[in-house]
Design an enzyme around this catalytic site. Structure first.
Site, PDB file in Angstrom:
ATOM      1  N   SER A 154     -32.186  -5.393  23.200  1.00 37.46           N
ATOM      2  CA  SER A 154     -30.902  -4.914  22.747  1.00 37.46           C
ATOM      3  C   SER A 154     -30.754  -4.839  21.220  1.00 37.46           C
ATOM      4  O   SER A 154     -29.852  -4.168  20.734  1.00 37.46           O
ATOM      5  CB  SER A 154     -29.799  -5.807  23.301  1.00 37.46           C
ATOM      6  OG  SER A 154     -29.931  -7.127  22.817  1.00 37.46           O
ATOM      7  N   LYS A 191     -27.384  -8.071  13.427  1.00 36.64           N
ATOM      8  CA  LYS A 191     -26.975  -7.494  14.708  1.00 36.64           C
ATOM      9  C   LYS A 191     -25.490  -7.779  14.916  1.00 36.64           C
ATOM     10  O   LYS A 191     -25.007  -8.860  14.560  1.00 36.64           O
ATOM     11  CB  LYS A 191     -27.810  -8.143  15.820  1.00 36.64           C
ATOM     12  CG  LYS A 191     -27.569  -7.582  17.207  1.00 36.64           C
ATOM     13  CD  LYS A 191     -28.476  -8.281  18.207  1.00 36.64           C
ATOM     14  CE  LYS A 191     -28.352  -7.729  19.613  1.00 36.64           C
ATOM     15  NZ  LYS A 191     -29.284  -8.413  20.538  1.00 36.64           N
ATOM     16  N   SER A 247     -34.969  -9.316  23.638  1.00 34.33           N
ATOM     17  CA  SER A 247     -34.187  -8.373  22.835  1.00 34.33           C
ATOM     18  C   SER A 247     -34.548  -8.309  21.360  1.00 34.33           C
ATOM     19  O   SER A 247     -34.054  -7.446  20.644  1.00 34.33           O
ATOM     20  CB  SER A 247     -32.697  -8.679  22.961  1.00 34.33           C
ATOM     21  OG  SER A 247     -32.209  -8.180  24.176  1.00 34.33           O
TER      22      SER A 247
END
Lengths: 476, 95
Positions: A150, A75, A174
């Site tokens: 996210s 990420k 997330s």
């Protein structure tokens, strides 16, 4: 395509693939599908192939690490030395990490390959991966749906077989919520189980690095490699790391499992999600587990507590992005104050600015006690009540999210509605306990449903073994 | 509690953000909705409950206070939008 690292290891040992050919396969999928899915912001093609050739030689020489053949995406909030990093935000345009996160160092030391960095909500703030300076991520099962957030890019990359596993971050769900929306396994460890050194901070007392994989076994292996004390993060736990990758295979004892009544009975939970969770409950009962409903009257206060504390922490953590030392600087600045203000207003996205403003408000002198301190008190109550349930029960079950993946654009103008996607996942972050989302079937439109299991502090091994067991039973 | 247009200006200044006039109304509405929602916490009786301020289970992890160079001067300046040989450069602060 290989679903699990065990499959990859088998293929490697039979000589039917090499690590280099595997990397090429993954890059082929990226080339084919990333245009529509928008999961990877960047891949390190040449470098990953070079690493793969070296690891193939190590395998031949019998001195390869435990993760040889594991291809991982990060990420865009996790540092990888000499690679770009920007939290899907314009404010970090052009930024390069000058060191690697501790978790990345540990993966590389065991011969994992880092394939690239992945799209997400800007600074990990969001539940749909639509708040990115690089555009929305799409769910590979239906490109008109969001992948959750996210860590949406990290989830989709694994879902679409662009890499074996991803590292995401979980501040309020997330990792688990996108895992739920994309049919994957998502783990948020106990707060402090993994070092946060080299993670761009959003809300430091909530942030956890977590894994997105197809199997619980892969998550267990990655956690085992990454966990443990770290001189660069004094909040990282010194508790010994046990061999999760072995323990995950153990047969769980038929203990007591709780589910919070409202998480299944409330009207906000879609009927298909409800149905699948109740099926899992029945499976457990037929396997000899005691499953009981418990009440958690504080449920409706968890999200407000979370938003007060995380926006407060975000407003201080994001103060460092000022256009002075790195990243974007507004060309229109005329003095120092306008340099700060123009840089930040031009380069932070709307949701990030909204949260910084809220955080500044709850921390401002006149409201500090009414909001910030109050939320810290409620946080203690929530943690204590959660602990009390886990003193009587081994695990707490719930849906990971009240619905399956929603449509792109469906909730973008309604932040409060969007926040509800995290209503069941935030409890683990507020309390600091570990939690995992496993797939437990699809709805009639073919979108996956996630089941969440919360465990007690540092009982990752027990939680992973139980999750593996339940996931196998749900699949049958 | 409600954020007024004036207090929004003040908060934005504290956060070193600038709210564009055309965004102000929508932003105020959305912030106030969120604040009304978190105001719910006032229903919870927290008498005698200490604020939870730290999540780590570690207590006083100490280490030797020794100097290490983790970043060279050159590396530290290398990503600055503007710098000279020794310093980060910003617009003139003092007249």
């Amino acid at each position: 395509m290989y679903r699990s690292f065990a499959d990859i290891r088998t293929a490697l040992s039979h000589g039917s693939i090499t690590v280099a050919s595997l990397v090429q396969q993954y890059l082929g999928v990226v080339a084919q599908r990333n245009g529509e899915l928008n999961a990877f912001l960047e891949t390190y093609n040449e470098e990953a192939l070079q690493q793969a050739y070296q690891i193939d030689q190590k395998i031949a020489a019998g001195r390869a690490g435990r993760l040889a053949g594991m291809v991982i995406g990060l990420k865009d909030v996790i540092c990888y030395q000499n690679h770009r990093l920007q939290a899907a935000s314009r404010i970090l345009n052009g930024f390069h990490s000058q060191f690697s996160a501790t978790v990345v160092e540990r993966l590389l030391a065991e011969d994992a390959i880092i394939l690239g960095r992945q799209n997400c909500d800007e600074f990990a703030m969001g539940s749909s991966s639509e708040n990115s300076a690089f555009g929305a991520v799409r769910n590979a099962a239906d490109i008109n749906r969001v992948p959750g957030g996210s860590s949406g890019g990290s989830a989709v990359a694994v879902q679409a077989h662009m890499c074996t596993a991803s590292l995401g971050t979980d501040t309020g769900g997330s990792v688990r919520q996108p895992a739920s929306f994309c049919g994957l396994v998502g783990v948020k460890p106990t707060y402090g189980r993994l070092s946060r050194h080299g993670l761009l901070a959003y809300a430091s007392s909530f942030d956890c690095i977590g894994t997105l994989t197809h199997t619980v076994e892969d998550a267990a292996l990655l956690l085992e490699v990454m966990a443990g004390a770290d001189n660069f993060d004094s909040t990282a736990s010194t508790q010994p790391v046990t061999p999760y990758s072995k323990q995950v295979q153990e047969q769980p004892k038929c203990g007591k499992v709780a589910y919070i009544r409202e998480t299944i009975e409330s009207e906000g939970v879609s009927s298909e999600v409800k149905e699948h969770i109740l099926q899992a409950v029945e499976i457990l009962q037929s396997e000899g587990f005691t499953v009981e409903a418990v009440d958690f009257p504080l449920l409706e206060y968890i999200l407000p507590t979370y938003y007060i504390l995380t926006t407060a922490e975000a407003s201080t953590n994001l103060a460092r992005y000022d256009g002075v030392r790195y990243g974007y600087r507004s060309p229109r600045a005329t003095d120092l104050e306008s340099l700060y203000k123009l840089t930040r207003s031009e380069a932070f996205g709307k949701e990030v600015q909204r949260r910084i403003l809220l955080g500044t408000f709850v921390l401002s002198a006149s409201y500090y006690d009414a909001y910030f301190t109050k939320a810290q008190r409620v946080r203690r109550l929530i943690m204590d009540k959660t602990k009390a349930i886990l003193a009587d029960y081994d695990f707490i079950l719930s849906p990971t999210s009240p619905t399956t993946a929603f449509r792109v654009g469906e909730l973008s103008d309604n932040p409060l509605q969007m926040y509800l996607a995290d209503i069941f996942s935030v409890q683990a972050n507020v309390a600091g306990i570990p939690a995992i989302s496993i797939p437990c079937g699809n709805d009639t439109e073919g979108m996956s449903i996630g089941l969440q299991i919360m465990g007690n502090f540092f009982e990752e091994a027990k939680m992973l073994a139980f999750a593996r067991f339940l996931m196998e039973k749900c699949a049958n | 509690m409600e954020i007024t247009p004036e207090s929004l200006e003040k908060i934005a200044h504290l956060a070193r953000l600038q709210v564009a006039p055309q965004d102000r109304e929508k932003l105020l509405e959305s912030l106030n909705k969120t604040i009304a929602w978190v105001d719910k916490l006032s229903e919870v009786d927290t008498t005698g409950i200490e604020p939870l301020t730290h999540m780590t289970h570690e207590v006083n992890r100490l280490r030797k206070d020794k100097i290490e160079q983790t970043l060279t001067h050159e590396q530290a300046l290398s990503q600055a939008p503007d710098h000279d040989a020794d310093y980060f450069r910003v617009p003139k602060v003092i007249d």
